[in-house]
Write a protein that holds these residues in place. Structure first.
Motif, PDB file in Angstrom:
ATOM      1  N   PHE A  96       0.852  -1.185   0.000  1.00  0.00           N
ATOM      2  CA  PHE A  96       0.000   0.000   0.000  1.00  0.00           C
ATOM      3  C   PHE A  96       0.890   1.238   0.000  1.00  0.00           C
ATOM      4  CE2 PHE A  96      -2.161  -3.465   2.118  1.00  0.00           C
ATOM      5  CZ  PHE A  96      -3.399  -3.481   1.500  1.00  0.00           C
ATOM      6  N   ALA A  97       0.415   2.287  -0.631  1.00  0.00           N
ATOM      7  CA  ALA A  97       1.153   3.546  -0.680  1.00  0.00           C
ATOM      8  C   ALA A  97       0.503   4.541   0.274  1.00  0.00           C
ATOM      9  CB  ALA A  97       1.165   4.101  -2.102  1.00  0.00           C
ATOM     10  N   VAL A 112      -1.669  -0.684  -4.040  1.00  0.00           N
ATOM     11  CA  VAL A 112      -0.768  -0.861  -5.178  1.00  0.00           C
ATOM     12  C   VAL A 112      -1.224  -2.102  -5.936  1.00  0.00           C
ATOM     13  CG1 VAL A 112       1.597  -1.294  -5.923  1.00  0.00           C
ATOM     14  CG2 VAL A 112       1.160   0.256  -4.015  1.00  0.00           C
ATOM     15  N   ILE A 113      -1.597  -1.921  -7.204  1.00  0.00           N
ATOM     16  CA  ILE A 113      -2.055  -3.028  -8.042  1.00  0.00           C
ATOM     17  C   ILE A 113      -0.828  -3.598  -8.746  1.00  0.00           C
ATOM     18  CG2 ILE A 113      -3.585  -3.693  -9.937  1.00  0.00           C
ATOM     19  CD1 ILE A 113      -5.282  -1.223  -9.266  1.00  0.00           C
ATOM     20  N   PRO A 114      -0.302  -4.745  -8.285  1.00  0.00           N
ATOM     21  CA  PRO A 114       0.975  -5.239  -8.819  1.00  0.00           C
ATOM     22  C   PRO A 114       0.891  -5.594 -10.301  1.00  0.00           C
ATOM     23  CG  PRO A 114       0.371  -6.376  -6.776  1.00  0.00           C
ATOM     24  CD  PRO A 114      -0.834  -5.624  -7.233  1.00  0.00           C
ATOM     25  N   GLU A 115       2.003  -5.448 -10.963  1.00  0.00           N
ATOM     26  CA  GLU A 115       2.095  -5.833 -12.368  1.00  0.00           C
ATOM     27  C   GLU A 115       1.760  -7.312 -12.526  1.00  0.00           C
ATOM     28  OE1 GLU A 115       5.462  -6.095 -15.952  1.00  0.00           O
ATOM     29  OE2 GLU A 115       6.012  -5.449 -13.928  1.00  0.00           O
ATOM     30  N   GLY A 116       0.855  -7.611 -13.446  1.00  0.00           N
ATOM     31  CA  GLY A 116       0.518  -8.995 -13.748  1.00  0.00           C
ATOM     32  C   GLY A 116      -0.448  -9.653 -12.791  1.00  0.00           C
ATOM     33  N   ALA A 117      -0.979  -8.922 -11.798  1.00  0.00           N
ATOM     34  CA  ALA A 117      -1.850  -9.532 -10.791  1.00  0.00           C
ATOM     35  C   ALA A 117      -3.290  -9.616 -11.286  1.00  0.00           C
ATOM     36  CB  ALA A 117      -1.799  -8.739  -9.493  1.00  0.00           C
TER      37      ALA A 117
END
Length: 537
Positions: free
Chosen positions: A73-74, A112-117
């Motif tokens: 999280f940011a 944070v929406i992770p890359e590839g999730a």
């Protein structure tokens, strides 16, 4: 020294007892009575993890090495420089616990929406109210929801309605602002890039309309000639072209004016990028007080869960990447951008030498070493299996591979005739196992096998407390960490006597040697007596 006679039977008993003690010692070493204590919120929750990092990539790397179910999280700080954020790694339940405890410190929080999730469909909607005084925001949201639901049915055969969509509101007097999160039944998109492609495709008519504004202005300069041309074009349009023309007209409600009076889109198309920060429910932007709350026209009601409050259920539903692996249908949109949406989602095609970034036509996952390892599992015994596609579930840290051409199933002990298998890589446990698409094996899961050490994140990554640039104190305030400063302290400045004086150590050693030299040997009889006394107690 005189020693008592020891009978063979007693010696045998001594040997058996000694062997038993050795077995117990080995058992206790392998299975300790207690493990190292880790604090947790309450007994049913996982161990507490709460780490703060100055950079996003450090936080993401730590989640991949952590055994607990944690996420990134940011956080924005008040009075910090514009755009500066701290990155928090913790679990959903722990974040919610402190979210309520320290609302002031955590009020500017982003997922944070992770890359590839794998993720849900989500929208960021907004317009400037003074520039759009005739616009009805609630009506626009309702029309958009209906349109997207129709497209999901048309393209993927998925039925949904406003009751499946969480509607959050953070509007002010100056700005209309909404977030929509689609909670589909047993379906989610492969990642937010595919979500963005799908949304771009279904909104292409209105996107084209915005781009053609300048052309329309030119046409208006000679209305007679253009009316004749327009009538000729309409007469030549096919039924399908007329249908898309109607869609373009129907989507005009998505056109709004910005502060400069120019046409723009009600939907923000810039939120579908890798590692996107998406503002959380009950959070506001730094310097503002407009936090997201449940909208008045929201129709979504989360299903009640044990030991989870209604408010926490809304929070969990609002998380874009909170998607379980079990029973999910993974949606993709791999079509090139065209002038109108496709009627079916394209499938992966076989790869070619001209495209080195593909595995059998599907893009590589972010973990190329893991991809290569999985290929070694399905390319053997003369069979060249391949990866049809992959899906990453951030909530459970699972990387799921759909395998093509290699159908060996551990459940039946042979190759399936038609149904393919899956290889699941568990980053938390650092193991892999096999599952199956065959109806008879749907609930089967093979034994877990360890991943090679060289591809385990815990082996590749070595992070410790020094990587944390910030800590949170008891009142919820974020402060720079002192760990790094303390660790950089020269060794010679260590407090004298912390581990004893060298002269004392030498004296202890001399005393021990003197005792061993002057003391007599302990007899076997005395040892056996002590053992007998211990066993009888």
């Amino acid at each position: 020294m005189n020693e008592a006679f020891i009978s063979p039977s007693r010696m045998s008993r001594w040997g058996d007892r000694l062997k038993k003690i050795e077995q117990l010692a080995q058992s206790f070493q392998q299975h300790p009575l207690t493990t190292r204590y880790k604090p947790r919120l309450w007994p049913c929750q996982p161990s507490s993890v709460w780490k703060l990092f100055p950079r996003q990539n450090m936080a993401i790397s730590f989640t991949q090495s952590c055994k607990e179910a944690v996420h990134v999280f940011a956080l924005e700080k008040e009075k910090a420089s514009l755009g500066q954020r701290i990155y928090l790694v913790t679990s959903y339940s722990e974040l919610w616990h402190y979210y309520r405890t320290y609302p002031q410190s955590l009020m500017h929080c982003y997922e944070v929406i992770p890359e590839g999730a794998v993720c849900k469909i989500y929208f960021d909607l907004e317009f400037h109210k003074p520039s759009n005084r005739g616009s009805d925001g609630k009506s626009m949201v309702s029309l958009l929801i209906q349109y997207v639901c129709d497209k999901l049915m048309e393209v993927y055969g998925i039925k949904c309605s406003a009751k499946n969509i969480l509607n959050l509101d953070s509007s002010t007097e100056e700005k209309f602002s909404r977030h929509l999160i689609f909670i589909l039944q047993n379906a989610a998109f492969k990642d937010n890039i595919h979500v963005g492609k799908f949304i771009h495709a279904i909104l292409q008519p209105v996107i084209n309309k915005i781009k053609s504004d300048s052309d329309l202005e030119k046409e208006n300069s000679s209305p007679t000639e253009n009316n004749e041309n327009r009538e000729a074009v309409v007469s030549e349009m096919t039924p399908e072209m007329k249908r898309f023309k109607r869609e373009e007209r129907d989507l005009s409600f998505l056109l709004v004016k910005n502060k400069d009076g120019q046409n723009c889109l009600f939907v923000d198309l810039g939120v579908y990028t890798k590692n996107r920060n998406f503002r959380l429910y009950k959070s506001s932007k730094a310097g503002r007080n407009a936090a997201f709350t449940v909208a008045e026209d929201n129709e979504f009601v989360p299903e009640p869960a044990r030991r989870v409050s209604a408010e926490e259920s809304v929070f969990l539903a609002s998380l874009v990447c909170n998607v379980s692996f079990t029973g999910q249908r993974i949606l993709t949109w791999d079509a090139p951008e065209v002038n109108r949406p496709q009627t079916a989602a394209p499938q992966c095609q076989q790869g070619s030498a001209s495209n080195p970034d593909t595995v059998s036509g599907c893009q590589l996952s972010p973990y190329q070493e893991v991809d290569n390892f999985v290929l070694t599992l399905v390319r053997k015994d003369g069979i060249q299996g391949n990866i049809r596609r992959w899906s990453y579930f951030a909530a459970e840290q699972l990387l799921v591979y759909d395998i093509n051409k290699y159908r060996w199933c551990e459940n039946v002990g042979r190759f399936h005739k038609s149904n393919n298998i899956m290889i699941i890589v568990d980053f938390k446990e650092e193991v892999w196992y096999q599952k199956c698409h065959d109806p008879d094996c749907r609930n089967f899961r093979s034994s877990s096998y360890p991943l090679p050490r060289e591809i385990c994140v815990s082996y590749i990554l070595s992070l410790d407390e020094e990587d944390q640039a910030y800590v949170m104190d008891e009142t919820g305030n974020f402060e720079p960490s002192q760990t790094r400063n303390n660790s950089e302290r020269p060794a010679e400045e260590a407090t004298p006597g912390a581990w004893g004086d060298e002269r004392d150590d030498q004296a202890y050693l001399e005393s021990l040697n003197e005792f061993e030299e002057n003391s007599g040997e302990i007899s076997d009889q005395l040892l056996l007596t002590c053992v007998d006394d211990g066993c009888s107690q």
